[in-house]
Scaffold this active site. Structure first.
Site, mmCIF file in Angstrom:
data_model
loop_
_atom_site.group_PDB
_atom_site.id
_atom_site.type_symbol
_atom_site.label_atom_id
_atom_site.label_comp_id
_atom_site.label_asym_id
_atom_site.label_seq_id
_atom_site.Cartn_x
_atom_site.Cartn_y
_atom_site.Cartn_z
ATOM 1 N N GLY A 288 -53.815 -16.037 -56.940
ATOM 2 C CA GLY A 288 -53.641 -14.549 -57.683
ATOM 3 C C GLY A 288 -54.042 -13.811 -57.240
ATOM 4 O O GLY A 288 -55.371 -13.418 -56.996
ATOM 5 N N CYS B 29 -61.799 -16.082 -61.484
ATOM 6 C CA CYS B 29 -60.929 -14.177 -60.551
ATOM 7 C C CYS B 29 -61.326 -13.828 -59.153
ATOM 8 O O CYS B 29 -63.067 -14.256 -59.323
ATOM 9 C CB CYS B 29 -60.982 -13.119 -61.583
ATOM 10 S SG CYS B 29 -60.679 -11.486 -60.749
ATOM 11 N N LEU B 30 -60.278 -13.461 -57.799
ATOM 12 C CA LEU B 30 -61.034 -13.484 -56.514
ATOM 13 C C LEU B 30 -62.795 -12.217 -56.877
ATOM 14 O O LEU B 30 -63.125 -12.540 -55.878
ATOM 15 C CB LEU B 30 -60.779 -13.376 -55.841
ATOM 16 C CG LEU B 30 -59.395 -14.516 -55.220
ATOM 17 C CD1 LEU B 30 -58.161 -13.926 -54.816
ATOM 18 C CD2 LEU B 30 -60.477 -15.558 -55.258
ATOM 19 N N HIS C 13 -54.632 -6.851 -64.488
ATOM 20 C CA HIS C 13 -55.569 -5.717 -63.639
ATOM 21 C C HIS C 13 -54.397 -4.651 -63.321
ATOM 22 O O HIS C 13 -55.208 -3.455 -62.410
ATOM 23 C CB HIS C 13 -55.024 -6.534 -61.721
ATOM 24 C CG HIS C 13 -56.150 -7.842 -61.919
ATOM 25 N ND1 HIS C 13 -57.705 -7.497 -62.490
ATOM 26 C CD2 HIS C 13 -56.534 -9.207 -61.814
ATOM 27 C CE1 HIS C 13 -58.612 -8.902 -61.734
ATOM 28 N NE2 HIS C 13 -57.533 -9.509 -61.910
ATOM 29 N N GLN D 189 -57.232 -4.800 -56.188
ATOM 30 C CA GLN D 189 -58.425 -5.745 -56.244
ATOM 31 C C GLN D 189 -58.659 -5.299 -54.534
ATOM 32 O O GLN D 189 -59.563 -5.591 -54.400
ATOM 33 C CB GLN D 189 -58.048 -6.645 -56.569
ATOM 34 C CG GLN D 189 -58.278 -7.619 -57.771
ATOM 35 C CD GLN D 189 -57.363 -9.154 -57.999
ATOM 36 O OE1 GLN D 189 -57.011 -9.149 -57.866
ATOM 37 N NE2 GLN D 189 -58.708 -9.633 -58.360
ATOM 38 N N HIS E 232 -52.803 -12.297 -66.332
ATOM 39 C CA HIS E 232 -53.935 -12.377 -65.320
ATOM 40 C C HIS E 232 -53.797 -10.907 -64.984
ATOM 41 O O HIS E 232 -54.579 -9.879 -64.875
ATOM 42 C CB HIS E 232 -54.381 -13.171 -65.210
ATOM 43 C CG HIS E 232 -55.762 -13.167 -64.802
ATOM 44 N ND1 HIS E 232 -57.114 -13.585 -64.966
ATOM 45 C CD2 HIS E 232 -56.096 -12.326 -63.165
ATOM 46 C CE1 HIS E 232 -57.919 -13.760 -63.924
ATOM 47 N NE2 HIS E 232 -57.594 -12.576 -62.718
ATOM 48 N N GLU E 233 -53.184 -11.108 -63.722
ATOM 49 C CA GLU E 233 -52.659 -10.193 -62.787
ATOM 50 C C GLU E 233 -51.890 -9.278 -63.190
ATOM 51 O O GLU E 233 -52.278 -8.098 -62.460
ATOM 52 C CB GLU E 233 -51.338 -11.018 -61.316
ATOM 53 C CG GLU E 233 -52.381 -12.431 -60.833
ATOM 54 C CD GLU E 233 -53.256 -11.854 -60.285
ATOM 55 O OE1 GLU E 233 -54.587 -10.893 -60.282
ATOM 56 O OE2 GLU E 233 -54.212 -13.213 -60.347
HETATM 57 NI NI NI Z 1 -58.142 -11.315 -61.434
#
Ligand code: NI
Length: 172
Positions: free
Chosen positions: A46, A94-95, A140, A51, A136-137
């Site tokens: 995701g 998370c990236l 963000h 991000q 989660h996304e």
């Molecule tokens: Ni994330």
């Protein structure tokens, strides 16, 4: 398609709120394609526009396994319209927080509404890993990271590790 640089925490950009898009035009659909490319390359399941430094309510998700065909979901202006009382605990990463993982508890099932890559309104349900990933996304887009669901003690441990990691990477 372009692989975009992913912002790594701690970074004030990750704390900003994204604004809704007016319509999914060619610019937004290109952003979705670039975000998918970036997510697959990372690899991740995701990615939120925040991000990659774009403060628009755009999210891409794909929880298909490597050996399966890709099943990308592109969302603009996603909204959770219902969430189940039953919760599920998943290990999240998370990236933007490389190498950090924690167990997070969230509603198990959600109903959501969004605009897809073809500018069509979509209503759908999600459960399990997909529901976790989408929640989660969406966090963000509000400037919320998964570590914000932890105690401040645990959160600070992870943030300290990330700061160290950033310093190391700046030197090399
Ligand atoms: Ni994330």
């Amino acid at each position: 398609m372009t692989v975009l640089p992913i912002i790594i925490a701690p970074d004030p950009m990750l704390r900003k709120k994204a604004t809704p898009v007016r319509t999914v035009d060619s610019e937004i659909s290109q952003l979705m394609k670039d975000m998918l490319e970036t997510m697959y390359r990372a690899p991740g399941i995701g990615l939120a526009a925040t991000q990659v430094g774009v403060l628009k309510r755009v999210v891409v998700v794909d929880i298909s396994k490597k050996e399966q065909l890709n099943e990308p979901i592109c969302m603009a202006n996603p909204e959770i319209v219902w969430s189940s009382k039953e919760e599920v605990t998943c290990e999240e990463g998370c990236l933007s927080l490389p190498e950090q993982y924690s167990e997070i508890t969230r509603p198990d099932r959600i109903k959501l509404r969004y605009i897809n890559e073809n500018n069509e309104k979509v209503d759908r349900e999600a459960s399990g890993l997909l529901a976790t990933c989408i929640q989660h996304e969406l966090d963000h887009l509000q400037g919320i990271l998964f570590i914000d669901h932890l105690s401040s003690l645990k959160r600070n441990i992870i943030l300290r590790r990330l700061k160290k990691l950033k310093k190391l990477n700046a030197k090399s």
